[in-house]
Scaffold this active site. Structure first.
Site, PDB file in Angstrom:
ATOM      1  N   ASP A 290       0.837  -1.203   0.000  1.00  0.00           N
ATOM      2  CA  ASP A 290       0.000   0.000   0.000  1.00  0.00           C
ATOM      3  C   ASP A 290       0.869   1.249   0.000  1.00  0.00           C
ATOM      4  OD1 ASP A 290      -2.816  -1.049   0.362  1.00  0.00           O
ATOM      5  OD2 ASP A 290      -1.862  -1.966   2.111  1.00  0.00           O
TER       6      ASP A 290
ATOM      7  N   SER B 105     -11.589  -5.352   5.546  1.00  0.00           N
ATOM      8  CA  SER B 105     -11.874  -4.098   6.246  1.00  0.00           C
ATOM      9  C   SER B 105     -11.185  -2.872   5.664  1.00  0.00           C
ATOM     10  CB  SER B 105     -11.452  -4.230   7.716  1.00  0.00           C
ATOM     11  OG  SER B 105     -10.061  -4.513   7.823  1.00  0.00           O
TER      12      SER B 105
ATOM     13  N   MET C 244     -13.364 -14.151  10.010  1.00  0.00           N
ATOM     14  CA  MET C 244     -13.319 -15.607  10.032  1.00  0.00           C
ATOM     15  C   MET C 244     -12.087 -16.073   9.269  1.00  0.00           C
ATOM     16  SD  MET C 244     -16.459 -16.540   7.351  1.00  0.00           S
ATOM     17  CE  MET C 244     -17.721 -15.627   8.252  1.00  0.00           C
TER      18      MET C 244
END
Length: 377
Positions: A148, A224, A265
């Protein structure tokens, strides 16, 4: 022949968390290929409890080595850790803490650095340890794994300044996207390489049955990063016959009745939701320089691999024909993009990607692969 040792260094991820990023399968693939692999996770302290850090379940297992999948895992818990506050005044104060944090003693971490042949430093705060790594180990190849841009993920300005000053310590910068190149011009063109990301085919075998009711179409979002809940508030009511599933977005939000929010998860547990969905979603917020996500988004790559059409912001759509872009914040545009993606369900041909083992070799030895050059076709 002596087994080469690789240390992965991250300021956000631990190898043992359910949350997965590209650094996880990359470390696993290199370990399975015969390398001696360690994974150090940093920037973890009492402050992490206030932010709901995904590594909190490891609190009592911190500061000791634990072997998982043949990888030595180490979560470095400290009394404090510096961070970006978003305020110019408090960021100025916080800047004083970064050098102190980088110098905190830790014999285990120092030993792993000293013994390494390669140290792979994941983008962002981990870069403040470059000087420490080089002081302990003059021969190791230090690779900056640029997943990133620093501005996009909101890193403190100190991190970029220190990274630029320490550019000479880095063997090469491995970019996930060629669109990030301008942000890393300080490294020089000869040290910039694009390695992309991979897919491990065995992860996608025997995925299992659909978690959705028979005859119900579903759309799924996983992860997220830059998550934008407004997409679901605006789009879901317009498609009441579609179930929207949000996995691991990092927080709860008020959502329409046909939106289900799941906790994080394990990666393999997410795959039935993705495999059997009609549409994949990448509801990113806008952030500075975020266009590189069109080449670097792991979730969008997984959707392509499984043959799912995707709805995402126009800056992430790129030139991929199975992605349908929308203008962030524009309700009509978001609904139109989702409707177009839904109409393509079942018609998208899966895309092939290199394996993570192949990506691992490109990470360590990019000079041996012509396709890692930024001007490669």
């Amino acid at each position: 022949m002596t087994t080469e040792r690789i240390v992965f260094l991250s300021a956000y991820h631990d190898y043992r968390t359910a949350k997965r990023a590209s650094i996880h399968p990359l470390a696993n693939a290199l370990a399975q290929s015969g390398y001696d692999v360690s994974f150090i996770s940093t920037r973890f302290s009492h402050l992490s409890k206030r932010k709901g850090d995904s590594r909190l379940f490891l609190w009592d297992r911190a500061n000791r080595i634990e072997t998982v999948d043949g990888i030595r895992c180490y979560l470095w818990r400290t009394a404090f850790h510096p961070f970006a506050t978003g305020s110019p005044i408090t960021d100025k104060v916080m800047e004083l803490l970064f050098p102190l944090y980088a110098a905190l003693p830790n014999r285990d971490v120092d030993r792993l650095f000293a013994e390494a042949d390669y140290v792979v430093v994941e983008a962002s705060v981990a870069a403040i340890l470059l000087r420490r790594i080089r002081r302990l180990n003059a021969r190791a190849q230090i690779i900056y794994y640029a997943t990133d841009r620093l501005d996009t993920v909101g890193a403190h300005p100190f991190v970029r300044r220190r990274l630029v000053k320490d550019a000479g310590l880095i063997e090469h910068v491995s970019l996930r996207s060629s669109l990030m190149a301008d942000d890393f011009a300080w490294a020089g063109p000869q040290r910039l390489r694009r390695i992309g990301f991979g897919i491990e085919p065995s992860d996608f075998t025997n995925i299992g049955r659909s978690p959705y009711p028979d005859g119900v179409r579903a759309a799924v979002s996983v992860g997220s990063m830059l998550f934008d809940p407004s997409f679901f508030r605006e789009v879901a009511p317009a498609f009441p016959d579609v179930q929207f599933h949000v996995i691991g977005c990092g927080h709860q939000f008020e959502a329409p009745a046909n939106v289900t929010i799941h906790d994080e998860m394990p990666f393999r547990a997410t795959l039935p939701f993705v495999q059997h969905a009609a549409v994949g979603l990448a509801p990113y917020k806008f952030a500075p320089g975020v266009e590189y996500l069109s080449e670097s988004s792991l979730k969008l790559a997984q959707y392509e691999y499984l043959g799912l059409p995707a709805a995402c912001p126009d800056f992430a759509a790129g030139t991929v024909s199975s992605r349908f872009g929308y203008r962030v914040g524009d309700t009509g545009s978001m609904r139109a993009a989702f409707g177009a993606a839904l109409s393509r369900s079942g018609t998208v041909a899966p895309r092939r990607f290199p394996t993570w083992a192949e990506i691992g070799q490109r990470l360590l030895h990019p000079e041996a692969y012509a396709d890692t050059r930024l001007n490669a076709a």
